[in-house]
Design a protein around this motif. Structure first.
Motif, PDB file in Angstrom:
ATOM      1  N   GLN A 121       0.925  -1.120   0.237  1.00 36.22           N
ATOM      2  CA  GLN A 121       0.099  -0.038   0.034  1.00 36.22           C
ATOM      3  C   GLN A 121       0.433   1.589   0.099  1.00 36.22           C
ATOM      4  O   GLN A 121       0.792   2.057  -0.751  1.00 36.22           O
ATOM      5  CB  GLN A 121      -1.416  -0.307   1.161  1.00 36.22           C
ATOM      6  N   PRO A 122       1.724   1.341   0.924  1.00 37.95           N
ATOM      7  CA  PRO A 122       2.988   2.910   0.587  1.00 37.95           C
ATOM      8  C   PRO A 122       3.409   2.437  -0.636  1.00 37.95           C
ATOM      9  O   PRO A 122       3.868   4.086  -0.968  1.00 37.95           O
ATOM     10  CB  PRO A 122       3.891   2.354   1.329  1.00 37.95           C
ATOM     11  N   PHE A 123       3.828   1.912  -1.048  1.00 38.81           N
ATOM     12  CA  PHE A 123       4.348   1.508  -2.501  1.00 38.81           C
ATOM     13  C   PHE A 123       3.113   1.767  -3.614  1.00 38.81           C
ATOM     14  O   PHE A 123       3.512   3.013  -4.515  1.00 38.81           O
ATOM     15  CB  PHE A 123       5.095  -0.092  -2.982  1.00 38.81           C
ATOM     16  N   ARG A 124       2.341   1.407  -3.407  1.00 41.17           N
ATOM     17  CA  ARG A 124       1.244   2.163  -4.056  1.00 41.17           C
ATOM     18  C   ARG A 124       0.823   3.849  -3.890  1.00 41.17           C
ATOM     19  O   ARG A 124       0.548   3.957  -5.011  1.00 41.17           O
ATOM     20  CB  ARG A 124      -0.636   1.476  -3.945  1.00 41.17           C
ATOM     21  N   GLU A 125       1.227   4.234  -3.202  1.00 45.27           N
ATOM     22  CA  GLU A 125       1.022   5.462  -2.488  1.00 45.27           C
ATOM     23  C   GLU A 125       1.870   6.796  -3.096  1.00 45.27           C
ATOM     24  O   GLU A 125       1.364   7.500  -3.753  1.00 45.27           O
ATOM     25  CB  GLU A 125       0.675   5.325  -1.202  1.00 45.27           C
ATOM     26  N   LEU A 126       2.704   5.804  -2.400  1.00 45.91           N
ATOM     27  CA  LEU A 126       4.357   6.831  -3.389  1.00 45.91           C
ATOM     28  C   LEU A 126       4.640   7.005  -4.614  1.00 45.91           C
ATOM     29  O   LEU A 126       4.973   7.855  -4.937  1.00 45.91           O
ATOM     30  CB  LEU A 126       5.129   6.137  -2.307  1.00 45.91           C
ATOM     31  N   CYS A 127       4.202   5.771  -5.531  1.00 47.34           N
ATOM     32  CA  CYS A 127       4.458   5.475  -6.810  1.00 47.34           C
ATOM     33  C   CYS A 127       3.074   6.364  -7.542  1.00 47.34           C
ATOM     34  O   CYS A 127       3.605   6.904  -8.523  1.00 47.34           O
ATOM     35  CB  CYS A 127       4.258   4.327  -7.475  1.00 47.34           C
ATOM     36  N   THR A 128       1.853   6.334  -6.701  1.00 49.09           N
ATOM     37  CA  THR A 128       0.617   7.279  -7.710  1.00 49.09           C
ATOM     38  C   THR A 128       1.040   9.096  -7.421  1.00 49.09           C
ATOM     39  O   THR A 128       1.025   9.814  -7.928  1.00 49.09           O
ATOM     40  CB  THR A 128      -0.838   7.131  -6.970  1.00 49.09           C
ATOM     41  N   TYR A 129       1.334   9.390  -6.536  1.00 46.48           N
ATOM     42  CA  TYR A 129       1.382  10.500  -6.084  1.00 46.48           C
ATOM     43  C   TYR A 129       2.808  11.272  -7.221  1.00 46.48           C
ATOM     44  O   TYR A 129       3.052  12.066  -7.796  1.00 46.48           O
ATOM     45  CB  TYR A 129       1.932  11.148  -4.290  1.00 46.48           C
ATOM     46  N   LEU A 130       3.810  10.557  -7.414  1.00 47.54           N
ATOM     47  CA  LEU A 130       5.106  10.374  -7.955  1.00 47.54           C
ATOM     48  C   LEU A 130       4.097  10.980  -9.810  1.00 47.54           C
ATOM     49  O   LEU A 130       5.452  11.588 -10.382  1.00 47.54           O
ATOM     50  CB  LEU A 130       5.941   9.704  -8.013  1.00 47.54           C
ATOM     51  N   MET A 131       3.905  10.081  -9.979  1.00 47.50           N
ATOM     52  CA  MET A 131       2.783   9.832 -11.478  1.00 47.50           C
ATOM     53  C   MET A 131       2.452  11.531 -12.096  1.00 47.50           C
ATOM     54  O   MET A 131       2.744  11.863 -12.446  1.00 47.50           O
ATOM     55  CB  MET A 131       2.630   8.679 -11.419  1.00 47.50           C
ATOM     56  N   GLU A 132       1.504  11.291 -10.799  1.00 45.98           N
ATOM     57  CA  GLU A 132       1.018  12.936  -9.914  1.00 45.98           C
ATOM     58  C   GLU A 132       1.579  13.918 -10.735  1.00 45.98           C
ATOM     59  O   GLU A 132       0.965  14.673 -11.526  1.00 45.98           O
ATOM     60  CB  GLU A 132      -0.371  12.672  -9.325  1.00 45.98           C
ATOM     61  N   ASN A 133       2.650  13.923 -10.413  1.00 48.47           N
ATOM     62  CA  ASN A 133       3.423  14.964 -10.453  1.00 48.47           C
ATOM     63  C   ASN A 133       4.450  14.925 -11.573  1.00 48.47           C
ATOM     64  O   ASN A 133       5.539  15.518 -11.611  1.00 48.47           O
ATOM     65  CB  ASN A 133       4.288  15.534  -8.838  1.00 48.47           C
ATOM     66  N   ASN A 134       4.663  13.755 -12.114  1.00 48.06           N
ATOM     67  CA  ASN A 134       4.631  13.811 -13.362  1.00 48.06           C
ATOM     68  C   ASN A 134       6.735  13.947 -13.281  1.00 48.06           C
ATOM     69  O   ASN A 134       7.405  14.193 -13.829  1.00 48.06           O
ATOM     70  CB  ASN A 134       5.128  15.101 -14.576  1.00 48.06           C
ATOM     71  N   MET A 135       6.388  12.560 -12.144  1.00 48.97           N
ATOM     72  CA  MET A 135       8.206  12.557 -12.648  1.00 48.97           C
ATOM     73  C   MET A 135       8.207  11.037 -12.990  1.00 48.97           C
ATOM     74  O   MET A 135       7.183  10.448 -13.413  1.00 48.97           O
ATOM     75  CB  MET A 135       8.266  12.004 -10.861  1.00 48.97           C
ATOM     76  N   ILE A 136       9.664  10.187 -14.286  1.00 52.45           N
ATOM     77  CA  ILE A 136       9.464   8.927 -14.524  1.00 52.45           C
ATOM     78  C   ILE A 136       9.935   8.216 -12.930  1.00 52.45           C
ATOM     79  O   ILE A 136      11.191   8.433 -12.709  1.00 52.45           O
ATOM     80  CB  ILE A 136      10.853   9.473 -15.446  1.00 52.45           C
TER      81      ILE A 136
END
Length: 457
Positions: A121-136
């Motif tokens: 769950q932390p992995f999903r939340e972190l990756c979602t947040y990063l991608m929403e901020n246009n990070m690769i």
């Protein structure tokens, strides 16, 4: 004569402004330094080898100093240490080490502790947040092969947006701007092993069992990650060890046993490495040489800058960084060293000698460890608990301070974070508070009571 005097004045001004340039010999010539004009955002510094006698020489090779090789202060393609005009040599005041970016970071490597369902769950939340901020976002390929992620329908569309890599197959060292670790201290060690050269800044979240090297809590990760991406964070440069293992190939024997001359120096005639296997590693915690499965004591010779300093007879020896001084070395009885101290610690493991105490040597010296000619058995070596292998007669392990430290992002600052970890993880100096005396008792009587009562309760 007037022109000569003017040239001398100009030369002294240039030297005082740190305008002389030199090459770090510990980097084998691949890092040029310009003191007055920092390369790639490098902080101003002065080598210990700089002296007034060199004022007339604009370029010179840096010699080995007590403070070891000049650490590279650029991390990945876009990060570096914020320049500090008050830095002394290449060591900054720990409280002044701040992260800055030459360009906005775009690519983030997320390292997740494997075989831990609680981190999904932390992995999903972190990756979602990063991608929403246009990070690769880069992740290891086997992380996305977790059955829980494969069967997650909501995570499926996002899964196609990841960039994946495989350890020991794909080189991502020049593609990562920032590393985020989810797990325990092992995730930070794993991140270090992926980068044999310059390491991007590492932000480690405490989601494992110990968490000495992972200071961040995940509850408010959004604001913390945003601060780091904006360059608003303190960092601690954790020095690493550059390890070089030279092995004799089967069927090859040395002309001189162990490569030792009668004066206890390493035989230079045997430096040619024809017919030898050479491996190099960057180590964050420690190099451990032990007796392995053998019932005999390990028997290894330890050299410092080519001089035989001692022979270790016991279960083995630990060569650790200050970061590693709170790990295996601490369990073996060594002192704990703050990561900003430039040093290498040598700690025996269960030595068969009452007087063999752990020692600290200056960063930058070269330690060489070889089997003693009288050794009854081989030895085994591991690097941060990985790449374990056997060491035979004629093999050697050379260890020195690496030019490439690991920049670890701090919650507050290097000093506060380190002592917080000592208190929370190792319960350093934890003791029940001594009760105070009642106010009506006199000071003299209290003193007498302490003497009679021993270590007062």
């Amino acid at each position: 004569a007037v022109e000569m005097e003017q040239e001398k004045v100009n030369g002294s001004k240039e030297l005082s402004a740190d305008a002389a340039s030199y090459r770090c010999s510990a980097c084998h010539g691949d890092e040029d330094w310009a003191l007055g004009h920092p390369i790639r955002g490098r902080a101003k510094s002065r080598s210990l080898s700089a002296s007034p006698a060199l004022a007339s020489t604009r370029e010179f090779r840096r010699t080995r100093s007590l403070h070891g090789p000049c650490p590279v202060t650029t991390f990945g393609p876009k990060a570096c240490v914020l320049q500090n005009p008050q830095s002394i040599m290449h060591i900054q005041d720990p409280a002044s080490q701040r992260l800055t970016w030459n360009k906005s970071p775009k690519s983030v490597l997320v390292i997740k502790k494997v075989r831990d369902a609680s981190l999904l769950q932390p992995f999903r939340e972190l990756c979602t947040y990063l991608m929403e901020n246009n990070m690769i976002v880069y992740v290891e390929k086997k992380v996305l092969e977790d059955p829980a992620l494969v069967s997650d329908d909501h995570f499926g569309p996002m899964k196609r947006r990841f960039c994946t890599f495989r350890e020991d197959y794909d080189d991502i060292s020049n593609q990562i701007d920032l590393i985020i670790c989810l797990g325990g201290d092992g995730t930070l060690l794993y991140a270090s092993s992926l980068f044999q050269g310059s390491v991007p800044p590492v932000m480690a979240f405490h989601l494992g069992s110990l968490g000495f090297l992972t200071p961040f809590n995940f509850e408010n990760f959004q604001s913390q990650v945003t601060q780091v991406i904006q360059g608003n964070a303190a960092i601690v440069l954790r020095s690493r060890l550059k390890v070089r293992v030279v092995k004799e190939l089967c069927g090859k024997k040395l002309a001189v046993p162990n490569g030792v001359s009668e004066h206890g120096m390493l035989a230079t005639a045997l430096d040619a490495e024809l017919g030898k296997q050479v491996m190099q590693y960057q180590v964050l915690n420690e190099v451990v040489i032990d007796r392995g499965p053998s019932s005999y004591l390990s028997n290894v010779d330890v050299y410092l800058d080519g001089h035989l300093i001692t022979t270790v007879q016991g279960d083995g020896v630990i060569v650790s960084t200050p970061t590693g001084s709170t790990a295996y070395a601490a369990a073996a009885g060594a002192s704990m060293i703050h990561p900003n101290v430039p040093a290498i610690m040598v700690t025996p493991i269960c030595p068969h000698s009452l007087s063999f105490r752990p020692i600290v040597v200056p960063a930058g010296v070269e330690l060489k460890i070889m089997l003693s000619p009288e050794a009854r058995n081989t030895a085994w070596v591991s690097f941060d608990g990985r790449k374990r292998q056997e060491i035979r007669h004629g093999d050697s392990i050379s260890i020195t301070t690496s030019c490439y430290p690991l920049p670890s992002v701090c919650v507050r600052d290097p000093v506060s974070d380190w002592f917080e970890s000592l208190a929370q993880c190792l319960h350093w100096n934890l003791r029940k508070r001594q009760a105070h005396f009642p106010e009506d008792e006199g000071g003299d009587e209290a003193g007498d009571g302490d003497e009679e009562g021993g270590s007062g309760s």
